[in-house]
Design an enzyme around this catalytic site. Structure first.
Site, short mmCIF file in Angstrom:
data_model
loop_
_atom_site.label_atom_id
_atom_site.label_comp_id
_atom_site.label_asym_id
_atom_site.label_seq_id
_atom_site.Cartn_x
_atom_site.Cartn_y
_atom_site.Cartn_z
N SER A 1 32.94 -30.24 -2.31
CA SER A 1 33.70 -31.12 -1.41
C SER A 1 32.81 -31.96 -0.53
O SER A 1 33.29 -32.74 0.29
CB SER A 1 34.61 -30.28 -0.51
OG SER A 1 35.37 -29.39 -1.28
N THR B 1 35.90 -30.27 3.49
CA THR B 1 35.10 -31.05 4.43
C THR B 1 34.42 -30.14 5.45
O THR B 1 35.04 -29.24 5.99
CB THR B 1 36.04 -32.01 5.18
OG1 THR B 1 36.59 -32.91 4.22
CG2 THR B 1 35.32 -32.76 6.27
N THR C 1 31.92 -35.30 3.99
CA THR C 1 32.83 -34.96 2.90
C THR C 1 32.62 -35.88 1.70
O THR C 1 32.10 -36.99 1.84
CB THR C 1 34.30 -35.09 3.37
OG1 THR C 1 35.17 -34.52 2.40
CG2 THR C 1 34.70 -36.53 3.58
N ARG D 1 39.14 -45.29 -1.71
CA ARG D 1 39.87 -44.55 -0.67
C ARG D 1 38.89 -43.92 0.33
O ARG D 1 37.87 -43.34 -0.03
CB ARG D 1 40.72 -43.46 -1.33
CG ARG D 1 41.55 -42.61 -0.34
CD ARG D 1 40.84 -41.34 0.07
NE ARG D 1 41.68 -40.47 0.88
CZ ARG D 1 41.26 -39.36 1.48
NH1 ARG D 1 39.99 -39.00 1.35
NH2 ARG D 1 42.05 -38.62 2.20
N THR E 1 39.81 -30.86 8.83
CA THR E 1 39.70 -30.82 7.38
C THR E 1 41.13 -30.85 6.82
O THR E 1 42.09 -30.57 7.53
CB THR E 1 38.95 -29.55 6.92
OG1 THR E 1 38.86 -29.55 5.49
CG2 THR E 1 39.62 -28.28 7.36
N GLY E 2 41.24 -31.22 5.57
CA GLY E 2 42.57 -31.30 4.96
C GLY E 2 42.97 -32.73 4.65
O GLY E 2 42.11 -33.61 4.54
#
Ligand code: ASP
Length: 330
Positions: free
Chosen positions: A88, A190, A208, A218, A241-242
């Site tokens: 990641s 991340t 990340t 993106r 994160t997420g």
């Protein structure tokens, strides 16, 4: 490690920590003093999203050697950027849907100086390029080809970030090409890191490779100051994160620091940050968000939507992986 103590610069003690809510801070200080706590001492501390003991150990080592929090967070997240097993972040990160690994990172110091890179290709240590943007340019953020060129000019080596493992997984994904973010992917998404050094100064970094198989171009929350990371040396710091899109919509890390400014603990602030996202997201059960935060006194907190998120905390007293409380219990 030797436990160092220092007197905070401000004569106001913890009142200065909370800025806006002076009365609340004074009351809290009184309570703490009655409880016998020494509110005049702060010890170095590092926290990071996910269970990344090598990263937090590296950062804490910098602090132990009287290093500053900015060096600590940079060195700490670099460990994960270089680790190909972490898919990641950095080298070995999962590519976008066209097979290109593109990195996002940012860094912020005690003086609110900050730097960021987005859509950076072929350079392992995106966080160090972000730091160079902060220190060597009049800008905050460089993107794509410009960021890569700048990195090369600064002496960074170009390498292919796509490992065979990530390539094979991407080729497998291409058979259906279904874009579906996976919650708690690999348990080390991340990497966001926050540190307080022996001067009591706070810095943070976030790095990340973004959501796996994202659209080309993106960019998520992680390199956006205020979204994926925010530090205010008077108050504290937060990082995320997420699902980055939701963190951007609520300017999550800035929100959490502002909530701490108003008197919330890091834990309360992280919970409110997650709840703001949930309030605006009907299908919140389909996504994961995790926040961690630290205040000037070295108190920490974390909160997430789904169980499975944890954070690493390294202090002079120990090194632990702490599961974050979650909105959805199971
Ligand atoms: N927040 C990152 C992004 O949206 C991804 C992650 O933490 O999983 O790019």
């Amino acid at each position: 490690m030797e436990r160092r103590k220092f007197i905070k610069n401000s004569g106001l003690g913890s009142a200065a920590i909370l800025g806006g809510s002076l009365a609340a801070a004074c009351a809290e200080k009184d309570t703490a003093e009655k409880a016998g706590e020494n509110t005049e001492s702060i010890k170095p501390i590092v926290i990071a999203t996910w269970d990344v003991p090598n990263a937090t150990a590296s950062a804490f080592d910098v602090l132990t050697r009287e290093g500053n929090s900015l060096d600590a967070v940079e060195q700490g997240v670099m460990v994960e950027e270089a680790d190909v097993a972490n898919q990641s972040v950095g080298k070995g990160g999962r590519p976008d849907r066209d097979g290109n690994v593109t990195l996002d990172a940012c860094i912020m110091d005690k003086d609110s100086r900050c730097g960021a890179v987005v859509y950076l290709q072929n350079i392992v240590h995106a966080v160090s390029v972000a730091r160079k943007v902060m220190e060597e340019t009049p800008h905050v953020m460089l993107a794509g080809e410009g960021a890569r060129q700048f990195a090369v000019e600064m002496g960074f080596e170009e390498v292919d970030l796509l490992t065979e493992k990530s390539k094979q997984e991407w080729l497998e994904w291409k058979k259906t090409s279904q874009y579906e973010p996976v919650i708690n992917i690999e348990n080390h998404d991340t990497i966001g890191m926050l540190a307080i050094d022996s001067n009591g100064d706070i810095a943070g970094a976030c790095t990340t490779s973004g959501m796996a198989y994202k659209m080309a171009g993106r960019v998520g929350d992680s390199p956006i100051i205020g979204a994926g990371l925010f530090v205010d040396n008077e108050i504290g710091g937060a990082t995320a994160t997420g699902m980055g899109e939701e963190v951007v919509r609520t300017v999550g890390s800035f929100l959490i620091v502002e909530l701490m400014r108003q008197g919330k603990t890091p834990q309360q602030a992280c919970e409110e940050g997650v709840k703001r996202i949930i309030a605006k997201k009907e299908n919140y059960k389909d996504i994961q968000i995790g926040f961690i935060a630290i205040n000037k006194a070295g108190e920490t907190g974390a909160y997430c939507i789904h169980p499975g998120f944890s954070y690493r905390k390294y202090t002079g007293e120990g090194h632990e992986n702490i599961p974050a409380a979650s909105y959805i219990k199971s």
